[in-house]
Design an enzyme around this catalytic site. Structure first.
Site, PDB file in Angstrom:
ATOM      1  N   GLU A 238      78.522  75.914   3.075  1.00 41.32           N
ATOM      2  CA  GLU A 238      79.364  76.663   2.133  1.00 41.32           C
ATOM      3  C   GLU A 238      78.695  77.954   1.646  1.00 41.32           C
ATOM      4  O   GLU A 238      79.348  78.979   1.550  1.00 41.32           O
ATOM      5  CB  GLU A 238      79.743  75.786   0.944  1.00 41.32           C
ATOM      6  CG  GLU A 238      80.683  74.654   1.326  1.00 41.32           C
ATOM      7  CD  GLU A 238      81.158  73.846   0.129  1.00 41.32           C
ATOM      8  OE1 GLU A 238      81.967  74.340  -0.663  1.00 41.32           O
ATOM      9  OE2 GLU A 238      80.690  72.700  -0.035  1.00 41.32           O
ATOM     10  N   HIS A 254      66.573  55.342  16.060  1.00 41.08           N
ATOM     11  CA  HIS A 254      67.207  54.437  17.014  1.00 41.08           C
ATOM     12  C   HIS A 254      68.232  55.144  17.882  1.00 41.08           C
ATOM     13  O   HIS A 254      68.951  54.494  18.623  1.00 41.08           O
ATOM     14  CB  HIS A 254      67.836  53.257  16.254  1.00 41.08           C
ATOM     15  CG  HIS A 254      66.810  52.489  15.472  1.00 41.08           C
ATOM     16  ND1 HIS A 254      66.106  51.417  15.981  1.00 41.08           N
ATOM     17  CD2 HIS A 254      66.323  52.692  14.218  1.00 41.08           C
ATOM     18  CE1 HIS A 254      65.252  50.974  15.071  1.00 41.08           C
ATOM     19  NE2 HIS A 254      65.352  51.740  13.989  1.00 41.08           N
ATOM     20  N   LYS A 348      93.535  74.688   1.946  1.00 37.09           N
ATOM     21  CA  LYS A 348      94.236  74.137   0.780  1.00 37.09           C
ATOM     22  C   LYS A 348      95.608  74.804   0.615  1.00 37.09           C
ATOM     23  O   LYS A 348      96.588  74.138   0.291  1.00 37.09           O
ATOM     24  CB  LYS A 348      93.388  74.298  -0.491  1.00 37.09           C
ATOM     25  CG  LYS A 348      92.182  73.340  -0.537  1.00 37.09           C
ATOM     26  CD  LYS A 348      91.382  73.446  -1.849  1.00 37.09           C
ATOM     27  CE  LYS A 348      90.238  72.441  -1.872  1.00 37.09           C
ATOM     28  NZ  LYS A 348      89.393  72.520  -3.070  1.00 37.09           N
TER      29      LYS A 348
HETATM   30  C1  F6R Z   1      83.508  74.587  -3.459  1.00 38.19           C
HETATM   31  C2  F6R Z   1      83.078  73.234  -3.110  1.00 38.19           C
HETATM   32  C3  F6R Z   1      84.079  72.333  -2.471  1.00 38.19           C
HETATM   33  C4  F6R Z   1      84.900  71.587  -3.545  1.00 38.19           C
HETATM   34  C5  F6R Z   1      85.918  70.657  -2.889  1.00 38.19           C
HETATM   35  C6  F6R Z   1      86.675  69.809  -3.897  1.00 38.19           C
HETATM   36  O1  F6R Z   1      82.494  75.215  -4.188  1.00 38.19           O
HETATM   37  O2  F6R Z   1      81.955  72.899  -3.303  1.00 38.19           O
HETATM   38  O3  F6R Z   1      83.387  71.458  -1.632  1.00 38.19           O
HETATM   39  O4  F6R Z   1      84.033  70.869  -4.380  1.00 38.19           O
HETATM   40  O5  F6R Z   1      86.828  71.424  -2.148  1.00 38.19           O
HETATM   41  O6  F6R Z   1      87.204  70.571  -4.934  1.00 38.19           O
HETATM   42  P1  F6R Z   1      86.955  70.126  -6.446  1.00 38.19           P
HETATM   43  O7  F6R Z   1      85.486  70.072  -6.626  1.00 38.19           O
HETATM   44  O8  F6R Z   1      87.614  71.161  -7.285  1.00 38.19           O
HETATM   45  O9  F6R Z   1      87.600  68.764  -6.574  1.00 38.19           O
END
Ligand code: F6R
Length: 355
Positions: A238, A254, A348
């Protein structure tokens, strides 16, 4: 690659959302998180459950792995991290379910949260707001709130320490005061050593980032440090926008160590990073040495890192901090903004278009 990691202005320029600043303020965030953790009060009916489940994704799930790893040898209550839509069949009224989502809008976590309520589990929400906070309030579910404003992964001090606060408030586990103090001390020291003002010639975090440049990164952990290896992997993905994976000892002894023959130019494209600890089982420590010999024989570049501090909690915190710094410096070497997550946002948004 020619990026000058000692040019602070150039780093800040690539970092409009100040991810480096978030990493530098990690020790402060942890101190604030402990103050909030100590103030958590939850219903006594949530005590004494048979199982604990942490629901979460990405940056909001890793705290669950860290919790499970730290408590595995300390408590009688098993902890399971659920990343996904479905809850295990055994989740019921005898389960404590903590739904962790920074934004409060992550659909997998929200689905699990609703299902946990249907099953009659003891549910707690851990979030900065969003739908999760709203639903929890509507349904009378206790909410542990923490401040937002950055990226979920940069709030790991909150999302991890507040989980410890929840299990502490319910008497499942209490971290010894000495461990807290030791971790705070080690974090302060490392924060100085890895910070942007320490030149690359004297700064291990900057040096490791340069070694990691343009390579597939395999982070190896064991026992309590496997969760930290996973954190490094996700931070490389990320923050640095780089391919990475994690693996664990002794299991990798293993299988993984046999997969060294192809691609034939593997040694030019990979970096193995092992997160080692003096607290690892004696046989695991021996295995690290033998494993290193095998990697050496195959000329695979291998960085062996040893955790600072005595308590496993300190060791986890110190290595999380190092990994965060390395991943951000590596983002700069890659010419990338460490906060940008365009692909996650795209995904998303696409999902939201077809609910
Ligand atoms: C972005 C990040 C992502 C979010 C994940 C879930 O910085 O680290 O991995 O954590 O998309 O979103 P949240 O944390 O808002 O539930």
């Amino acid at each position: 690659m020619n990026f000058d990691l000692d040019n602070e202005l150039a780093m800040r320029h690539l970092d409009p959302q100040d991810m480096l600043g978030w990493v530098e303020r990690f020790p402060e965030q942890v101190a604030d998180a402990w103050a909030r953790a100590d103030a958590i009060r939850l219903p006594t009916s949530y005590q004494g459950k048979r199982h604990i489940v942490v629901l979460g994704m990405g940056g909001s799930a890793i705290g669950g792995d860290l919790l499970a790893a730290l408590l595995e040898t300390e408590t009688q209550v098993p902890i399971t991290v659920v990343r996904g839509y479905r809850l295990p069949a055994w989740v019921n009224a005898d389960t404590l379910v903590i739904a962790s989502s920074y934004s409060g809008n992550t659909e997998e976590t929200l689905t699990g949260f609703e299902e946990a309520l249907r099953r009659g589990a003891a549910v707690v929400a851990l979030t900065t707001g969003g739908t999760l906070a709203r639903l929890a309030e509507e349904k009378g579910v206790p909410v542990v709130m923490f401040p937002g404003g950055g990226q979920p992964r940069a709030a790991i001090g909150y999302s991890w320490i507040l989980l410890l606060g929840i299990v502490q408030a319910l008497d499942y586990y209490r971290l010894p005061g000495e461990a807290r103090a030791e971790a705070a001390h080690v974090l302060d020291e490392l924060n100085t050593a890895y910070g942007p003002r320490v030149p690359e010639s004297a700064n291990p975090a900057k040096q490791y980032a340069r070694r990691a440049y343009n390579r597939v990164l395999f982070v190896l952990g064991a026992e309590h440090l496997t969760a930290v290896a996973r954190r490094w992997k996700t931070q490389f993905n990320e923050n640095s926008k780089q391919w990475a994976a994690y693996d664990e000892l002794p299991e990798l002894n293993h299988n993984t160590i046999v997969g060294t023959r192809a691609p034939t130019d593997l040694a030019d494209h990979i970096l193995l990073i092992s997160l080692e600890s003096p607290s690892h089982h004696a046989r695991v420590q021996r295995r690290w040495d033998i494993t290193a010999t095998i990697f050496q024989r195959h000329k695979l570049p291998h960085l062996r890192l040893r955790a600072a501090g005595e308590h496993p909690f300190t060791q986890m915190m110190g290595l999380i901090h190092l990994g965060d710094f390395v991943s951000v410096y590596l983002a700069f070497l890659n010419g990338r903004d460490p906060s940008e997550i365009d692909n996650i946002n795209y995904l998303k948004n696409e999902l939201a278009r077809h609910p």
